[in-house]
Design a protein around this motif. Structure first.
Motif, PDB file in Angstrom:
ATOM      1  N   THR A 200       0.830  -1.205   0.000  1.00 41.50           N
ATOM      2  CA  THR A 200       0.000   0.000   0.000  1.00 41.50           C
ATOM      3  C   THR A 200       0.860   1.250   0.000  1.00 41.50           C
ATOM      4  OG1 THR A 200      -1.664  -1.228   1.264  1.00 41.50           O
ATOM      5  CG2 THR A 200      -1.920   1.156   1.159  1.00 41.50           C
ATOM      6  N   HIS A 201       1.928   1.251   0.791  1.00 41.36           N
ATOM      7  CA  HIS A 201       2.854   2.385   0.789  1.00 41.36           C
ATOM      8  C   HIS A 201       3.384   2.647  -0.620  1.00 41.36           C
ATOM      9  CE1 HIS A 201       3.938   1.578   5.293  1.00 41.36           C
ATOM     10  NE2 HIS A 201       2.838   2.309   5.176  1.00 41.36           N
ATOM     11  N   ALA A 202       3.826   1.569  -1.269  1.00 45.09           N
ATOM     12  CA  ALA A 202       4.428   1.725  -2.596  1.00 45.09           C
ATOM     13  C   ALA A 202       3.405   2.201  -3.621  1.00 45.09           C
ATOM     14  CB  ALA A 202       5.050   0.403  -3.040  1.00 45.09           C
ATOM     15  N   MET A 203       2.242   1.573  -3.639  1.00 43.76           N
ATOM     16  CA  MET A 203       1.225   1.949  -4.627  1.00 43.76           C
ATOM     17  C   MET A 203       0.723   3.373  -4.400  1.00 43.76           C
ATOM     18  SD  MET A 203      -1.098  -1.484  -5.218  1.00 43.76           S
ATOM     19  CE  MET A 203      -2.279  -0.468  -6.148  1.00 43.76           C
ATOM     20  N   GLU A 204       0.451   3.702  -3.134  1.00 41.74           N
ATOM     21  CA  GLU A 204      -0.068   5.053  -2.875  1.00 41.74           C
ATOM     22  C   GLU A 204       0.986   6.112  -3.155  1.00 41.74           C
ATOM     23  OE1 GLU A 204      -3.871   5.217  -0.401  1.00 41.74           O
ATOM     24  OE2 GLU A 204      -2.244   4.989   1.042  1.00 41.74           O
ATOM     25  N   ALA A 205       2.237   5.821  -2.857  1.00 43.88           N
ATOM     26  CA  ALA A 205       3.291   6.780  -3.188  1.00 43.88           C
ATOM     27  C   ALA A 205       3.381   6.994  -4.695  1.00 43.88           C
ATOM     28  CB  ALA A 205       4.631   6.290  -2.649  1.00 43.88           C
ATOM     29  N   TYR A 206       3.204   5.908  -5.457  1.00 42.87           N
ATOM     30  CA  TYR A 206       3.333   6.007  -6.911  1.00 42.87           C
ATOM     31  C   TYR A 206       2.177   6.767  -7.547  1.00 42.87           C
ATOM     32  CZ  TYR A 206       4.380   4.746 -11.718  1.00 42.87           C
ATOM     33  OH  TYR A 206       4.673   4.808 -13.067  1.00 42.87           O
ATOM     34  N   VAL A 207       0.972   6.626  -7.004  1.00 41.74           N
ATOM     35  CA  VAL A 207      -0.184   7.320  -7.595  1.00 41.74           C
ATOM     36  C   VAL A 207      -0.466   8.652  -6.901  1.00 41.74           C
ATOM     37  CG1 VAL A 207      -1.217   5.141  -8.306  1.00 41.74           C
ATOM     38  CG2 VAL A 207      -1.947   6.189  -6.151  1.00 41.74           C
ATOM     39  N   SER A 208       0.272   8.960  -5.851  1.00 39.25           N
ATOM     40  CA  SER A 208       0.057  10.197  -5.104  1.00 39.25           C
ATOM     41  C   SER A 208       0.231  11.432  -5.987  1.00 39.25           C
ATOM     42  CB  SER A 208       1.057  10.279  -3.943  1.00 39.25           C
ATOM     43  OG  SER A 208       1.057  11.558  -3.345  1.00 39.25           O
ATOM     44  N   ARG A 209      -0.533  12.446  -5.710  1.00 35.60           N
ATOM     45  CA  ARG A 209      -0.378  13.725  -6.409  1.00 35.60           C
ATOM     46  C   ARG A 209       0.959  14.384  -6.089  1.00 35.60           C
ATOM     47  NH1 ARG A 209      -5.395  16.274  -8.135  1.00 35.60           N
ATOM     48  NH2 ARG A 209      -7.062  14.710  -8.070  1.00 35.60           N
ATOM     49  N   ARG A 210       1.668  13.868  -5.084  1.00 33.04           N
ATOM     50  CA  ARG A 210       2.962  14.430  -4.701  1.00 33.04           C
ATOM     51  C   ARG A 210       4.131  13.552  -5.148  1.00 33.04           C
ATOM     52  NH1 ARG A 210       2.398  15.579   1.582  1.00 33.04           N
ATOM     53  NH2 ARG A 210       4.562  16.207   1.254  1.00 33.04           N
ATOM     54  N   ALA A 211       3.860  12.572  -5.988  1.00 37.25           N
ATOM     55  CA  ALA A 211       4.926  11.689  -6.468  1.00 37.25           C
ATOM     56  C   ALA A 211       5.894  12.442  -7.371  1.00 37.25           C
ATOM     57  CB  ALA A 211       4.321  10.511  -7.227  1.00 37.25           C
ATOM     58  N   PHE A 212       7.144  12.005  -7.363  1.00 40.82           N
ATOM     59  CA  PHE A 212       8.134  12.534  -8.313  1.00 40.82           C
ATOM     60  C   PHE A 212       9.142  11.440  -8.624  1.00 40.82           C
ATOM     61  CE2 PHE A 212       9.431  13.631  -4.049  1.00 40.82           C
ATOM     62  CZ  PHE A 212      10.819  13.561  -3.998  1.00 40.82           C
ATOM     63  N   ALA A 213      10.071  11.691  -9.509  1.00 41.92           N
ATOM     64  CA  ALA A 213      10.909  10.631 -10.080  1.00 41.92           C
ATOM     65  C   ALA A 213      11.663   9.843  -9.012  1.00 41.92           C
ATOM     66  CB  ALA A 213      11.885  11.220 -11.093  1.00 41.92           C
ATOM     67  N   TYR A 214      12.166  10.520  -7.999  1.00 42.03           N
ATOM     68  CA  TYR A 214      12.929   9.854  -6.944  1.00 42.03           C
ATOM     69  C   TYR A 214      12.062   8.836  -6.213  1.00 42.03           C
ATOM     70  CZ  TYR A 214      15.788   9.430  -2.678  1.00 42.03           C
ATOM     71  OH  TYR A 214      16.529   8.961  -1.619  1.00 42.03           O
ATOM     72  N   THR A 215      10.859   9.232  -5.811  1.00 40.24           N
ATOM     73  CA  THR A 215       9.976   8.318  -5.086  1.00 40.24           C
ATOM     74  C   THR A 215       9.438   7.234  -6.003  1.00 40.24           C
ATOM     75  OG1 THR A 215       8.076   9.806  -5.423  1.00 40.24           O
ATOM     76  CG2 THR A 215       9.347  10.072  -3.401  1.00 40.24           C
ATOM     77  N   ASP A 216       9.227   7.552  -7.274  1.00 39.19           N
ATOM     78  CA  ASP A 216       8.764   6.543  -8.232  1.00 39.19           C
ATOM     79  C   ASP A 216       9.723   5.357  -8.289  1.00 39.19           C
ATOM     80  OD1 ASP A 216       6.588   8.100  -8.869  1.00 39.19           O
ATOM     81  OD2 ASP A 216       7.307   8.681 -10.861  1.00 39.19           O
ATOM     82  N   ALA A 217      11.030   5.642  -8.285  1.00 43.25           N
ATOM     83  CA  ALA A 217      12.018   4.567  -8.407  1.00 43.25           C
ATOM     84  C   ALA A 217      11.904   3.578  -7.252  1.00 43.25           C
ATOM     85  CB  ALA A 217      13.422   5.159  -8.468  1.00 43.25           C
ATOM     86  N   PHE A 218      11.743   4.088  -6.031  1.00 47.38           N
ATOM     87  CA  PHE A 218      11.599   3.218  -4.872  1.00 47.38           C
ATOM     88  C   PHE A 218      10.291   2.435  -4.922  1.00 47.38           C
ATOM     89  CE2 PHE A 218      14.693   6.252  -3.026  1.00 47.38           C
ATOM     90  CZ  PHE A 218      15.638   5.351  -2.555  1.00 47.38           C
ATOM     91  N   ALA A 219       9.215   3.115  -5.281  1.00 49.77           N
ATOM     92  CA  ALA A 219       7.903   2.468  -5.314  1.00 49.77           C
ATOM     93  C   ALA A 219       7.874   1.343  -6.342  1.00 49.77           C
ATOM     94  CB  ALA A 219       6.813   3.495  -5.609  1.00 49.77           C
TER      95      ALA A 219
END
Length: 387
Positions: A200-219
């Motif tokens: 859930t952490h990974a999916m929500e981080a990836y679809v979050s309106r605050r996502a960016f390239a750095y967080t996308d890589a981890f997710a």
């Protein structure tokens, strides 16, 4: 997140990952110039011998230490107050949080509340707690919360029956020792729930309106590790490959959501925990398929990518088909992991309570990061659906 926008990242100064790194705790204390930790944990981890694993190392290195062992599941303000009292009983210069999310979050709160006046509720998000307390060293024993790498902690208010986020630089650990060997003692239910928490952490981080390239890589790295290994870890607790993968994924997902934030699932999950005392990872699992189905049409490319990286859809599938497969597979995963609905745990539907919970969910701020921002009435409908 729009191209060119600025991402802001906060993370521990020291991160060590791998089997056996908990045995390096004395070395990390020396590196940081620290000499007397208070270990914040719970009684079960003492029984399991995990606390002794750490204290034996400290004893061998001649490091004095104390223990606060009264952390409760879903830590409360009164638990934090008791920990603060324990911290004040000696000249401790740091805090070691050893355990799952509850001991780690309690350790964070003890640290920052030792230098910030008032009640912990006065600092709930969106307030940013940037006045830091004594250094915090976190050693997770479950592959789920990711708290060891996040700038968040969650505390339950016993007076107001509310579970709230706390956030800021003061919630970021000074060091994290991420040792998967602790997780082999965890039973099916905890293994399953903490893994879905990470997913859930990974999916929500990836679809979050605050996502960016750095967080996308981890997710994107965390999601396939979880989907591939969670069933194996549940069926075979000693499976080293699966356990290591889930612990790595938990940390990656923690970095992702710490800096991109979570969304509607977490916003709705916290009130379930506060009012019905359902474990956080389990309440996330209850919600994830339904909230995903509610949200997919507002970010189809992102949700389709989630399905593809977990091999639940192929590149040949349309985004619409991939999104449908995502919801199907999340539902199947819940079935395989024996995730109950709240009513199966004996919690009756209560529309009046759902309305209160919907307002608390919205007040947390997390639903506003969701691709589809819900109304209070829509949140009530989702509670009714999953109940």
């Amino acid at each position: 997140m729009l191209s060119g926008a600025i991402g802001r990242v906060q993370s521990p100064r020291v991160i060590r990952i791998g089997g056996g790194v908990a045995l390096e705790v004395a070395d990390v204390l020396e590196q940081l110039g620290l000499s007397k930790p208070l270990i914040v944990t719970d009684k079960n981890l003492i029984i399991l011998g995990h606390v002794a694993t750490v204290t034996d190392v400290l004893d061998s290195a001649g490091v004095a230490w104390g223990v606060f062992e009264d952390v409760v599941e879903d830590p409360t303000d009164t638990c934090v107050d008791a920990g603060l009292n324990a911290f004040g009983q000696s000249d401790y210069d740091c805090v070691i949080g050893l355990g799952g999310g509850s001991p780690m979050d309690t350790a964070k709160a003890i640290s920052f509340m030792s230098v910030n006046a008032g009640h912990v509720r006065e600092y709930k998000a969106p307030y940013q707690i940037d006045r830091c307390g004594p250094p915090v060293i976190l050693i997770p024993t479950t592959g789920g919360t990711g708290s060891e790498l996040t700038r968040w902690c969650v505390i339950t208010d016993t007076e107001r029956t509310e579970k709230y986020n706390l956030s800021g630089l003061a919630c970021v650990a000074t060091a994290a020792l991420i040792d998967w060997t602790f997780t082999t003692t965890k039973p099916w239910r905890i293994t399953a729930d903490t893994a879905v928490d990470s997913l859930t952490h990974a999916m929500e981080a990836y679809v979050s309106r605050r996502a960016f390239a750095y967080t996308d890589a981890f997710a994107l790295s965390a999601m396939p590790l979880i989907s591939e290994h969670v069933r194996s870890a549940c069926h075979d607790p000693e499976n080293a490959i699966a356990r290591e993968a889930l612990m790595l994924a938990a940390s990656q997902a923690g970095m992702a959501f710490s800096n991109a934030s979570v969304a509607l699932v977490h916003g709705m999950s916290r009130p379930i925990g506060a009012h019905f005392h359902v474990a956080h990872g389990l309440s996330n699992a209850m919600l994830l398929p339904a909230v995903t189905a509610f949200s997919v049409n507002d970010a189809p490319e992102r949700y389709a990518t989630c399905a593809r990286v977990m091999c639940w859809a192929s590149e040949r599938d349309s985004d619409e088909m991939a999104c449908a497969r995502l919801v199907e597979e999340l539902t199947r995963l819940n079935d395989d992991l024996k995730v109950p609905c709240p009513s199966e745990l004996g919690h009756a539907k209560d529309d009046a309570m759902f309305s209160v919970m919907a307002e608390q969910a919205l007040a947390s701020g997390s639903p506003q990061n969701n691709p589809r921002i819900p109304s209070a009435a829509e949140i009530v409908q989702l509670y009714q659906q999953i109940w």
